[in-house]
Design a protein around this motif. Structure first.
Motif, PDB file in Angstrom:
ATOM      1  N   SER A   1       0.828  -1.205   0.000  1.00 37.70           N
ATOM      2  CA  SER A   1       0.000   0.000   0.000  1.00 37.70           C
ATOM      3  C   SER A   1       0.864   1.258   0.000  1.00 37.70           C
ATOM      4  O   SER A   1       0.532   2.256  -0.653  1.00 37.70           O
ATOM      5  CB  SER A   1      -0.923  -0.002   1.224  1.00 37.70           C
ATOM      6  OG  SER A   1      -1.812  -1.105   1.192  1.00 37.70           O
TER       7      SER A   1
ATOM      8  N   TRP B   1       0.959  -2.212  -9.113  1.00 37.75           N
ATOM      9  CA  TRP B   1      -0.151  -1.541  -9.768  1.00 37.75           C
ATOM     10  C   TRP B   1      -1.137  -2.561 -10.328  1.00 37.75           C
ATOM     11  O   TRP B   1      -0.762  -3.484 -11.031  1.00 37.75           O
ATOM     12  CB  TRP B   1       0.383  -0.626 -10.866  1.00 37.75           C
ATOM     13  CG  TRP B   1       1.237   0.451 -10.275  1.00 37.75           C
ATOM     14  CD1 TRP B   1       0.830   1.628  -9.726  1.00 37.75           C
ATOM     15  CD2 TRP B   1       2.659   0.410 -10.128  1.00 37.75           C
ATOM     16  NE1 TRP B   1       1.908   2.329  -9.245  1.00 37.75           N
ATOM     17  CE2 TRP B   1       3.040   1.619  -9.477  1.00 37.75           C
ATOM     18  CE3 TRP B   1       3.651  -0.514 -10.471  1.00 37.75           C
ATOM     19  CZ2 TRP B   1       4.363   1.918  -9.170  1.00 37.75           C
ATOM     20  CZ3 TRP B   1       4.967  -0.228 -10.164  1.00 37.75           C
ATOM     21  CH2 TRP B   1       5.304   0.976  -9.519  1.00 37.75           C
TER      22      TRP B   1
ATOM     23  N   LEU C   1       2.111   1.868  -3.486  1.00 42.23           N
ATOM     24  CA  LEU C   1       1.030   2.399  -4.311  1.00 42.23           C
ATOM     25  C   LEU C   1       0.772   3.870  -4.009  1.00 42.23           C
ATOM     26  O   LEU C   1       0.509   4.665  -4.919  1.00 42.23           O
ATOM     27  CB  LEU C   1      -0.243   1.583  -4.078  1.00 42.23           C
ATOM     28  CG  LEU C   1      -0.265   0.173  -4.678  1.00 42.23           C
ATOM     29  CD1 LEU C   1      -1.499  -0.585  -4.198  1.00 42.23           C
ATOM     30  CD2 LEU C   1      -0.240   0.223  -6.189  1.00 42.23           C
TER      31      LEU C   1
END
Length: 314
Positions: free
Chosen positions: A162, A245, A165
């Protein structure tokens, strides 16, 4: 619902691992101008083995009998801590890289014990080689993953993904070093060329195969399935840590479907690259493997140092 998704993710790991092995074999045959088997051939092989009665040597102890079940179970438990199509699942609390390495080490320990238990020369040789390689591969793997962990300030894989990202597409020299280090470790840990050849039965070159020569039937099926699952786990680690992704951050049906499609495409591409490298490279001598893994550790260390010098100082 969240726990159901976690169970589905584990089922996907178990069910898609033979398909990844079949795709890898198909790519290798295509690149080597050989007739390729069906993509479903690994499923047929596993089904055929499960219908055969295992033959156990008279001198084998209970360790030899229960090791396939422990190896497969430990590998499945390792799959529970690796995000496949989504993050923030209920199993994310235990999705720690140290836990994953521990499960791998636990499975490897019983695999080596099984190779020694039967008392054959090949089993002892393979166990010795396997433990030597693992003692060099594990530090290199931890060094590579710790680079990401330091950047995300956690060893939790779900939180680290996370974080990557959230940061977006950023050129990080530390991640480049860590990526190459993890790729080298994955090749060694899964017994691929140039460290090992999973299709050979030459006594002077065998590592993994030497430990399982005495297995047959459903015992051999479990070990082969665990090996395929381990290959997929390393592929998912590389794909979702360094190229996350597409992985779902919500539990909407569209996001989950896109996450599944993304990981399938990334694994397919990684398998093509692995097949290409195995076609171009020859197996190295066993005495060169420590140098190979030392280079992987050096890459991981350079990644860690470059993060401290170039990124942490900002």
């Amino acid at each position: 619902m969240n726990w159901l998704l976690a169970v589905i993710q584990i089922i996907l790991f178990i069910s898609l691992a033979p398909l990844l092995a079949g795709w890898l074999k198909w790519c290798k045959c295509y690149l080597q101008n050989r007739k390729a088997p069906s993509l479903l051939q690994p499923y047929r092989d596993l089904l055929k083995l499960t219908h055969k009665q295992p033959v156990v040597a008279e001198q084998a102890s209970w360790i030899f009998t229960i090791s396939p079940y422990i190896i497969f179970s430990a590998t499945v438990l390792a799959a529970t801590v690796v995000p496949l199509i989504a993050v923030d699942l209920p199993t994310s609390a235990s999705a720690d890289v140290i836990v994953m390495v521990g499960f791998f080490a636990f499975a490897r320990f019983f695999l080596a014990l099984a190779g020694l238990d039967i008392g054959t020369a090949f089993g002892g040789m393979g166990s010795s080689r396997e433990m030597t390689i693992s003692s060099l591969a594990e530090p290199a793997m931890l060094m590579a993953v710790f680079t990401l962990s330091i950047a995300a300030s956690t060893t939790n894989l779900s939180v680290a993904i996370s974080h990557v990202l959230d940061q977006g597409l950023v050129l990080r020299p530390s991640f480049a070093f860590a990526l190459f280090a993890l790729i080298l470790v994955a090749i060694a840990e899964t017994g691929r060329v140039p460290v090992d050849n999973p299709v050979t039965h030459l006594e002077l070159t065998m590592i993994h195969e030497a430990m399982i020569l005495e297995y047959s039937g459903r015992h051999l099926a479990l070990i082969e399935w665990a090996s395929q699952l381990k290959l997929m786990l390393y592929g998912v680690l590389i794909a979702n840590i360094f190229f996350p992704w597409g992985i779902a951050r919500s539990f909407a049906a569209e996001a989950l479907a896109y996450g599944l499609l993304a990981i399938v495409c990334k694994l397919a591409l990684l398998a093509v690259l692995l097949a290409l490298s195995e076609t171009l490279l020859a197996k190295m001598r066993l005495f060169r493997v420590p140098e190979y893994l030392s280079f992987a550790y050096l890459l991981g260390l350079l990644g860690l140092l470059s993060h401290i010098i170039l990124e942490a100082a900002r």
